[in-house]
Scaffold this motif. Structure first.
Motif, PDB file in Angstrom:
ATOM      1  N   CYS A   1       0.824  -1.205   0.000  1.00 20.51           N
ATOM      2  CA  CYS A   1       0.000   0.000   0.000  1.00 20.51           C
ATOM      3  C   CYS A   1       0.862   1.260   0.000  1.00 20.51           C
ATOM      4  O   CYS A   1       0.493   2.274  -0.618  1.00 20.51           O
ATOM      5  CB  CYS A   1      -0.923  -0.002   1.214  1.00 20.51           C
ATOM      6  N   ALA A   2       2.000   1.220   0.684  1.00 24.71           N
ATOM      7  CA  ALA A   2       2.894   2.382   0.695  1.00 24.71           C
ATOM      8  C   ALA A   2       3.423   2.665  -0.703  1.00 24.71           C
ATOM      9  O   ALA A   2       3.587   3.831  -1.095  1.00 24.71           O
ATOM     10  CB  ALA A   2       4.031   2.148   1.676  1.00 24.71           C
ATOM     11  N   GLN A   3       3.717   1.630  -1.484  1.00 23.25           N
ATOM     12  CA  GLN A   3       4.164   1.838  -2.856  1.00 23.25           C
ATOM     13  C   GLN A   3       3.080   2.476  -3.703  1.00 23.25           C
ATOM     14  O   GLN A   3       3.385   3.210  -4.652  1.00 23.25           O
ATOM     15  CB  GLN A   3       4.602   0.503  -3.474  1.00 23.25           C
TER      16      GLN A   3
ATOM     17  N   ASP B   1       1.422  -5.853 -10.982  1.00 21.23           N
ATOM     18  CA  ASP B   1       2.054  -7.159 -10.783  1.00 21.23           C
ATOM     19  C   ASP B   1       3.347  -7.024  -9.988  1.00 21.23           C
ATOM     20  O   ASP B   1       3.663  -7.881  -9.159  1.00 21.23           O
ATOM     21  CB  ASP B   1       2.330  -7.815 -12.136  1.00 21.23           C
ATOM     22  N   ARG B   2       4.112  -5.972 -10.238  1.00 21.37           N
ATOM     23  CA  ARG B   2       5.375  -5.782  -9.524  1.00 21.37           C
ATOM     24  C   ARG B   2       5.148  -5.311  -8.087  1.00 21.37           C
ATOM     25  O   ARG B   2       5.951  -5.584  -7.207  1.00 21.37           O
ATOM     26  CB  ARG B   2       6.254  -4.765 -10.264  1.00 21.37           C
ATOM     27  N   ILE B   3       4.050  -4.599  -7.850  1.00 28.24           N
ATOM     28  CA  ILE B   3       3.783  -4.084  -6.503  1.00 28.24           C
ATOM     29  C   ILE B   3       3.225  -5.171  -5.604  1.00 28.24           C
ATOM     30  O   ILE B   3       3.674  -5.346  -4.451  1.00 28.24           O
ATOM     31  CB  ILE B   3       2.823  -2.883  -6.584  1.00 28.24           C
TER      32      ILE B   3
ATOM     33  N   TYR C   1      11.302 -11.914  -4.532  1.00 32.46           N
ATOM     34  CA  TYR C   1       9.897 -11.561  -4.660  1.00 32.46           C
ATOM     35  C   TYR C   1       9.102 -12.805  -5.035  1.00 32.46           C
ATOM     36  O   TYR C   1       9.537 -13.604  -5.869  1.00 32.46           O
ATOM     37  CB  TYR C   1       9.687 -10.484  -5.727  1.00 32.46           C
ATOM     38  N   GLU C   2       7.920 -12.947  -4.417  1.00 28.28           N
ATOM     39  CA  GLU C   2       7.023 -14.055  -4.717  1.00 28.28           C
ATOM     40  C   GLU C   2       5.644 -13.503  -5.017  1.00 28.28           C
ATOM     41  O   GLU C   2       5.053 -12.786  -4.204  1.00 28.28           O
ATOM     42  CB  GLU C   2       6.950 -15.037  -3.549  1.00 28.28           C
ATOM     43  N   ALA C   3       5.106 -13.827  -6.199  1.00 27.02           N
ATOM     44  CA  ALA C   3       3.788 -13.362  -6.604  1.00 27.02           C
ATOM     45  C   ALA C   3       2.709 -14.307  -6.078  1.00 27.02           C
ATOM     46  O   ALA C   3       3.003 -15.357  -5.494  1.00 27.02           O
ATOM     47  CB  ALA C   3       3.717 -13.256  -8.127  1.00 27.02           C
TER      48      ALA C   3
ATOM     49  N   ALA D   1      11.030 -14.036  -8.321  1.00 27.37           N
ATOM     50  CA  ALA D   1      11.944 -13.094  -8.977  1.00 27.37           C
ATOM     51  C   ALA D   1      12.983 -12.661  -7.955  1.00 27.37           C
ATOM     52  O   ALA D   1      12.646 -12.397  -6.793  1.00 27.37           O
ATOM     53  CB  ALA D   1      11.199 -11.889  -9.527  1.00 27.37           C
ATOM     54  N   ILE D   2      14.257 -12.620  -8.385  1.00 27.86           N
ATOM     55  CA  ILE D   2      15.358 -12.212  -7.511  1.00 27.86           C
ATOM     56  C   ILE D   2      15.978 -10.954  -8.104  1.00 27.86           C
ATOM     57  O   ILE D   2      16.349 -10.946  -9.293  1.00 27.86           O
ATOM     58  CB  ILE D   2      16.415 -13.326  -7.385  1.00 27.86           C
TER      59      ILE D   2
END
Length: 461
Positions: free
Chosen positions: A234-236, A316-318, A359-361, A367-368
Motif C-alpha cells: 500500500c505504501a508503494q 504485478d510488480r507491486i 519476490y514471490e507473486a 523473482a530475484i
C-alpha cells in the motif's frame, strides 16, 4: 425503620387481622415459629414501634472516638485532598494514614467519613467522550476493508470469508470470496477495486497481523516503524493504513456484513451455487452491481479522490511478497526451503555475501533482484546431507540423534602410558624403592605385569 422492619409490621398486621396464621408468618419472614410468636406479642403490646430495633438511634459501643475521626479527616484534608483527579481514594488514603501518620482506620470506615465530610464523591470517572465520526465527504477519500467469516453456502460447502470493501463517503461496495482472510485475499479485492475505481487515499482496517503488527525489539530501539507485507504494498501505491481501535469504529463495513449475511446467503441458495469460484463469478456479474444500486448514496461533496490506477504490469510488480536474502559463497540463494543458483550475469554483477531481494507473486512466481535489477537463476535440488545420522520420530516431527561413539582405549605407546616413567618417578621426595613401570613391562592396557586384565563385560561397562 429499615425495609426488613416494615415488612415485619405488614406481616404481623395480617396475623392480627386473622388473615395469616403465626406459622405462615414465620415462613414469610424466614424466622422460627417461636420468634414469630415473640414478634406477634411485641406488636400487640407496643404496636409498630415494638418491631423497631432497640439500638436504633443509639451510639454503638464499638464506635470510634470523635477525636480520632476528626484527626483522620484533618490529615486527609491537608495531605491527601484536592480536586477530582488529584485527591486520594479511601483505600489509598487509609494506607498512607497508617504508614505515614500511625492512624489506622479501615478503608470502608474512612470512605464513609470522607463522604460525610465532602472529601470524596461516589461519582465514577467518566470514560472519554466519543463523538460519532462523520462520514468522509469525497468518494475515494477513505475505504473500509474487513473480512466476514460465515457459512455463505450453508450446508452446501465449507465456511469461507467474504473480503468486503466499503467506501466511507458513498457506501459503494466491492467484494470477493476467499477461503480465509489472508494477505492474498486482501490483495485480490484491493486490486479489483483499483482497476475499477482507482487508487484510494487511505484504507481503514482492523488490527490483524495482515495489515498492522507490533514493533520488534530492534525496531523499538531504532525507532523504525513496523510495516507488514500488505502495508509495504500500500505504501508503494501511496495508500495510507489506518488501524481501527474497535469494530464500532468501522461500523459501515461491519453493518454491511450483516446485510450480506442475510441477502447474499439467500441468493446463493436460490442460485444453487456450491463453490467459491461460482460465488466470485456471481458477485462480479450481478450481486455487487445490484447492491451498489440499492445502497450506495451520493457523497457530501462532489469530486473523486481516487488517483489514476497503475498499469497491470506495475500492479504485478507491486503486489508481491518480498524477503531479503544473502547470496552464499557458491552464489546460491535460499528461500522457503528452495535453492536458487544465480547464473552468470553480463554487465550486472552480484557479489557473494551480497544482499538481494526475493519476490514471490500470488501465483508462486519467483523473482530475484539486486539493486533494482532482476537476476537470472536456476532452481537446484537441496543439498544431500551425509548419511549415517539416525533419525528418531517424536510425534509429528523428527529429531536427529547423533551417533554414539564407542569407548576409546589409548594405545600402548600413548603419552598417557608413559606417565609412570616421566611423571610419577620425576617427582621430588619419592622413595628410592618406588615401583616403576616401563613400556616393556606394561601391558596393552597400561597395567603392570601380573595385573588381571578386565573382562569384556567390564570393558563395556
Amino acid at each position: 425503620m429499615s425495609a426488613k422492619e416494615l415488612d415485619r409490621i405488614g406481616v404481623m398486621a395480617r396475623v392480627e387481622s386473622g388473615e395469616l396464621k403465626v406459622v405462615d408468618a414465620a415462613g414469610l419472614l424466614g424466622v422460627s415459629y417461636r420468634q414469630a410468636k415473640r414478634l406477634g406479642k411485641r406488636y400487640r403490646e407496643q404496636g409498630a414501634l415494638g418491631l423497631k430495633h432497640g439500638n436504633a438511634g443509639r451510639r454503638s459501643h464499638n464506635a470510634i472516638e470523635q477525636e480520632k475521626r476528626a484527626e483522620a479527616l484533618r490529615l486527609v484534608r491537608e495531605h491527601y485532598g484536592g480536586g477530582v483527579g488529584e485527591r486520594f481514594g479511601p483505600t489509598l488514603a487509609a494506607e498512607h494514614l497508617e504508614r505515614e501518620h500511625g492512624c489506622k482506620v479501615h478503608a470502608e470506615t474512612l470512605r464513609r467519613w470522607m463522604l460525610g465530610a465532602g472529601l470524596w464523591s461516589q461519582a465514577r470517572k467518566r470514560k472519554p467522550y466519543r463523538q460519532k465520526r462523520e462520514a468522509k465527504a469525497h468518494f475515494g477519500e477513505l475505504v473500509q476493508l474487513d473480512g466476514s467469516h460465515h457459512r455463505w453456502l450453508e450446508e452446501r460447502g465449507p465456511k469461507s470469508c467474504l473480503m468486503n470493501l466499503v467506501d466511507d463517503a458513498t457506501a459503494t461496495a466491492g467484494m470477493g470470496m476467499e477461503q480465509e482472510e489472508t494477505i492474498w485475499g486482501a490483495v485480490r479485492v484491493l486490486r479489483s477495486w483499483i482497476e475499477r475505481y482507482g487508487v484510494p487515499l487511505a484504507l481503514y482496517v482492523d488490527r490483524k497481523n495482515i495489515y498492522v503488527r507490533e514493533a520488534t525489539t530492534q525496531e523499538r530501539n531504532t525507532g523504525e516503524p513496523p510495516v507488514t507485507q500488505f502495508g509495504r504494498m500500500c505504501a508503494q501505491l501511496g495508500i495510507g493504513i489506518i488501524a481501527a481501535g474497535s469494530p464500532q469504529a468501522k461500523g459501515r463495513v461491519e453493518r454491511a456484513h450483516g446485510t450480506h449475511q442475510d441477502r447474499l446467503v439467500k441468493k446463493l441458495r436460490v442460485k444453487q451455487i456450491t463453490t467459491r469460484a461460482e460465488i466470485n463469478q456471481f458477485l462480479e456479474s450481478q450481486y455487487v452491481e445490484e447492491h451498489n444500486r440499492k445502497y450506495a448514496r451520493p457523497p457530501a461533496q462532489t469530486g473523486n479522490y481516487h488517483r489514476a490506477a497503475p498499469s497491470a504490469e506495475q500492479l504485478d510488480r507491486i503486489f508481491r511478497l518480498r524477503q531479503d536474502r544473502v547470496i552464499g559463497q557458491d552464489w546460491v540463494v535460499r528461500y522457503g526451503n528452495r535453492w536458487f543458483q544465480l547464473q552468470r550475469q553480463s554487465g550486472h554483477y552480484a557479489p557473494a555475501r551480497g544482499r538481494v531481494q526475493v519476490y514471490e507473486a500470488a501465483d508462486g512466481k519467483i523473482a530475484i533482484e539486486y539493486r533494482g535489477r532482476e537476476l537470472k537463476w536456476e532452481e537446484i535440488a537441496a543439498p544431500v546431507k551425509p548419511p549415517g545420522q539416525p533419525v528418531t520420530t517424536l510425534g509429528s516431527g523428527t529429531v536427529k540423534m547423533p551417533l554414539r561413539r564407542g569407548k576409546t582405549i589409548p594405545a600402548a605407546n600413548h603419552p598417557w602410558r608413559r606417565y609412570a616413567d616421566k611423571g610419577k618417578m620425576s617427582r621430588p621426595g619419592e622413595a628410592e624403592n618406588s615401583l616403576s613401570v616401563t613400556p616393556s613391562s606394561a601391558s596393552p592396557y597400561g597395567l603392570r605385569s601380573g595385573t588381571e586384565l578386565p573382562t569384556e563385560n567390564e570393558e563395556r561397562s
